[in-house]
Design an enzyme around this catalytic site. Structure first.
Site, PDB file in Angstrom:
ATOM      1  N   ARG A 174      14.014  20.679  77.247  1.00 22.62           N
ATOM      2  CA  ARG A 174      15.467  20.617  77.477  1.00 22.62           C
ATOM      3  C   ARG A 174      16.187  19.578  76.609  1.00 22.62           C
ATOM      4  NH1 ARG A 174      13.860  24.242  78.434  1.00 22.62           N
ATOM      5  NH2 ARG A 174      13.432  25.305  80.356  1.00 22.62           N
ATOM      6  N   SER A 222      19.667  24.383  87.051  1.00 20.26           N
ATOM      7  CA  SER A 222      18.913  23.236  87.574  1.00 20.26           C
ATOM      8  C   SER A 222      19.596  21.938  87.155  1.00 20.26           C
ATOM      9  CB  SER A 222      17.497  23.226  86.995  1.00 20.26           C
ATOM     10  OG  SER A 222      16.810  24.370  87.450  1.00 20.26           O
ATOM     11  N   GLU A 292      19.095  17.231  83.969  1.00 17.44           N
ATOM     12  CA  GLU A 292      19.001  18.334  83.004  1.00 17.44           C
ATOM     13  C   GLU A 292      20.410  18.730  82.547  1.00 17.44           C
ATOM     14  OE1 GLU A 292      16.230  21.511  83.754  1.00 17.44           O
ATOM     15  OE2 GLU A 292      17.502  22.974  82.730  1.00 17.44           O
TER      16      GLU A 292
HETATM   17  C1  LIG Z   1      22.742  30.261  87.056  1.00 18.33           C
HETATM   18  C2  LIG Z   1      22.266  29.435  85.894  1.00 18.33           C
HETATM   19  C3  LIG Z   1      20.951  29.554  85.461  1.00 18.33           C
HETATM   20  C4  LIG Z   1      20.492  28.781  84.388  1.00 18.33           C
HETATM   21  N1  LIG Z   1      19.194  28.928  83.982  1.00 18.33           N
HETATM   22  C5  LIG Z   1      18.744  28.212  82.930  1.00 18.33           C
HETATM   23  C6  LIG Z   1      17.400  28.350  82.477  1.00 18.33           C
HETATM   24  O1  LIG Z   1      16.618  29.131  82.995  1.00 18.33           O
HETATM   25  N2  LIG Z   1      16.990  27.584  81.436  1.00 18.33           N
HETATM   26  C7  LIG Z   1      17.832  26.714  80.796  1.00 18.33           C
HETATM   27  O2  LIG Z   1      17.416  26.073  79.830  1.00 18.33           O
HETATM   28  N3  LIG Z   1      19.108  26.551  81.202  1.00 18.33           N
HETATM   29  C8  LIG Z   1      19.589  27.281  82.249  1.00 18.33           C
HETATM   30  N4  LIG Z   1      20.890  27.127  82.653  1.00 18.33           N
HETATM   31  C9  LIG Z   1      21.753  26.125  81.999  1.00 18.33           C
HETATM   32  C10 LIG Z   1      22.583  26.666  80.817  1.00 18.33           C
HETATM   33  O3  LIG Z   1      22.925  28.031  80.997  1.00 18.33           O
HETATM   34  C11 LIG Z   1      21.865  26.508  79.481  1.00 18.33           C
HETATM   35  O4  LIG Z   1      21.541  25.155  79.239  1.00 18.33           O
HETATM   36  C12 LIG Z   1      22.742  27.025  78.318  1.00 18.33           C
HETATM   37  O5  LIG Z   1      21.989  27.085  77.152  1.00 18.33           O
HETATM   38  C13 LIG Z   1      23.973  26.161  78.074  1.00 18.33           C
HETATM   39  O6  LIG Z   1      24.762  26.839  77.126  1.00 18.33           O
HETATM   40  P1  LIG Z   1      26.341  26.692  77.111  1.00 18.33           P
HETATM   41  O7  LIG Z   1      26.849  27.530  76.016  1.00 18.33           O
HETATM   42  O8  LIG Z   1      26.906  26.997  78.466  1.00 18.33           O
HETATM   43  O9  LIG Z   1      26.488  25.160  76.780  1.00 18.33           O
HETATM   44  P2  LIG Z   1      27.529  24.114  77.402  1.00 18.33           P
HETATM   45  O10 LIG Z   1      27.165  23.835  78.813  1.00 18.33           O
HETATM   46  O11 LIG Z   1      28.915  24.567  77.126  1.00 18.33           O
HETATM   47  O12 LIG Z   1      27.199  22.852  76.512  1.00 18.33           O
HETATM   48  C14 LIG Z   1      25.966  22.157  76.616  1.00 18.33           C
HETATM   49  C15 LIG Z   1      25.920  21.098  75.502  1.00 18.33           C
HETATM   50  O13 LIG Z   1      25.870  21.743  74.244  1.00 18.33           O
HETATM   51  C16 LIG Z   1      26.958  21.327  73.420  1.00 18.33           C
HETATM   52  N5  LIG Z   1      27.373  22.470  72.609  1.00 18.33           N
HETATM   53  C17 LIG Z   1      27.904  23.646  72.980  1.00 18.33           C
HETATM   54  N6  LIG Z   1      28.128  24.429  71.919  1.00 18.33           N
HETATM   55  C18 LIG Z   1      27.739  23.734  70.842  1.00 18.33           C
HETATM   56  C19 LIG Z   1      27.727  23.985  69.432  1.00 18.33           C
HETATM   57  N7  LIG Z   1      28.179  25.111  68.900  1.00 18.33           N
HETATM   58  N8  LIG Z   1      27.221  23.023  68.618  1.00 18.33           N
HETATM   59  C20 LIG Z   1      26.770  21.870  69.131  1.00 18.33           C
HETATM   60  N9  LIG Z   1      26.765  21.549  70.431  1.00 18.33           N
HETATM   61  C21 LIG Z   1      27.240  22.484  71.278  1.00 18.33           C
HETATM   62  C22 LIG Z   1      28.041  20.864  74.388  1.00 18.33           C
HETATM   63  O14 LIG Z   1      28.917  19.918  73.771  1.00 18.33           O
HETATM   64  C23 LIG Z   1      27.191  20.234  75.472  1.00 18.33           C
HETATM   65  O15 LIG Z   1      26.815  18.926  75.122  1.00 18.33           O
HETATM   66  C24 LIG Z   1      21.372  27.891  83.736  1.00 18.33           C
HETATM   67  C25 LIG Z   1      22.707  27.778  84.170  1.00 18.33           C
HETATM   68  C26 LIG Z   1      23.147  28.546  85.242  1.00 18.33           C
HETATM   69  C27 LIG Z   1      24.588  28.422  85.672  1.00 18.33           C
END
Ligand SMILES: Cc1cc2nc3c(=O)[nH]c(=O)nc-3n(C[C@H](O)[C@H](O)[C@H](O)COP(=O)(O)OP(=O)(O)OC[C@H]3O[C@@H](n4cnc5c(N)ncnc54)[C@H](O)[C@@H]3O)c2cc1C
Length: 299
Positions: A174, A222, A292
């Site tokens: 992560r 999580s 996380e």
């Molecule tokens: C129901 C549910 C289930 C989930 N299951 C999992 C799972 O199984 N495994 C897992 O790993 N995660 C899981 N997640 C967490 C999440 O979905 C992941 O971490 C996902 O990859 C985050 O992506 P995001 O686009 O929403 O990032 P955001 O939450 O919008 O951003 C996360 C970070 O990335 C940065 N960021 C975003 N875009 C960019 C970019 N283009 N360049 C640089 N930095 C950037 C942001 O500034 C921030 O610091 C889950 C979440 C939910 C709600």
């Protein structure tokens, strides 16, 4: 709050929003205002924003789907931006997927499966974008995004495109060494497989999620990493805090490592709840739970 740069920025980006509530852009439905909020549609626009922000000394925060973020109730200073348009393009070259930073992970899994390509199945139930996933090295016990990366392209603060090969980036559980870099696209190396097996594996993974996770609630996945050889959810249950509530935030009754926004929760509610869980687990087991979810803004 006055927005001193609004006129200038709106001249460059007519769709600029000021004081945009970030609760509209996070899966928790939590977060105060972004001073400036923009959707950026091309590398040219992004370069223009970076050069402008640098000249004015304003911080920039990329946002994906906000599914791994606790945004402060005070919001985010500077410009918060989401990559759309050209950044939502996904194409395949043989057994490689080339995805823009704004592409949704389940979209990659599904499109790869349709082509009989395996490797992206673990992302089928992760509600995030490529950009967020690369920062956090999103994945499941079946695999994370880092292990598929051939090349990541990003943009530096001067608006220049940069490329990092697989060996230039460290991916850990992560997390990744990309911290602070803005990702614009990625090349993922997949393998040929059997379409029906790939689709069946994805169905199974989605079914498992639906059984174990409080899907359909406002949550952020999580909240804590699993400590080595342990499960954060088991530890939280063991200290009796499943269902524990602070303000509008509650530890999920279905999965104790999820916190749900059940009634207009604030970031402060979530922070207090996280502190209580960490402290109870530390006291009982001597284990320090690590977050996380990422936090942004002053909590
Ligand atoms: C129901 C549910 C289930 C989930 N299951 C999992 C799972 O199984 N495994 C897992 O790993 N995660 C899981 N997640 C967490 C999440 O979905 C992941 O971490 C996902 O990859 C985050 O992506 P995001 O686009 O929403 O990032 P955001 O939450 O919008 O951003 C996360 C970070 O990335 C940065 N960021 C975003 N875009 C960019 C970019 N283009 N360049 C640089 N930095 C950037 C942001 O500034 C921030 O610091 C889950 C979440 C939910 C709600």
């Amino acid at each position: 709050m006055p927005s001193p740069y609004a006129e200038e920025l709106r001249f460059l980006f007519p769709a600029l929003k000021t004081d945009e509530p970030l609760s509209r852009h996070t899966s928790w439905g939590i977060g105060g205002p972004a001073d400036y909020y923009l959707e950026i549609h091309s590398s040219e626009e992004l370069a223009k924003l970076f050069v402008w922000a640098r000249a004015h000394g304003l911080p920039l925060t990329p946002l994906g789907l906000g599914s791994n973020l606790l945004v402060s109730d005070k919001g985010i200073r500077g410009v918060t931006f989401r990559l759309r348009g050209d950044f939502e393009a996904l194409r395949f070259e043989g057994d490689r997927a080339v995805a823009g930073a704004g592409v949704l992970l389940p979209q990659i899994s599904r499109a790869a499966a349709e082509r009989g390509l395996t490797g992206a199945e673990p992302f089928c139930g992760i509600p995030g974008t490529v950009g967020g996933a690369l920062q956090t090295n999103a994945g499941t016990p079946e695999g994370d995004i880092g292990r598929l990366v051939r090349e990541v392209r990003g943009m530096d603060v001067d608006g220049r495109v940069r490329r990092w090969g697989r060996d230039d980036i460290q991916f850990v559980y992560r997390g990744s060494s990309l911290g602070g870099q803005t990702v614009i696209s990625v090349d993922l190396q997949l393998r040929t497989g059997k379409k029906n097996d790939i689709l069946a594996s994805m169905d199974q993974q989605l079914k498992r999620r639906a059984e174990r996770q409080p899907l359909g609630t406002k949550n952020c996945g999580s909240v804590f990493k699993n400590p080595p050889g342990e499960y954060a959810a088991r530890l939280i249950e063991a200290v009796g805090l499943k269902g524990f509530r602070v303000g509008g935030a509650r530890v999920s009754l279905k999965h104790a490592n999820f916190i749900e926004n059940v009634d207009h929760a604030t970031a402060a509610d979530v922070q207090t709840l996280l502190d209580a869980l960490r402290s109870a687990v530390r006291h009982r087991f001597g284990i320090e739970l690590e977050l996380e979810v990422w936090t942004v803004g002053e909590l």
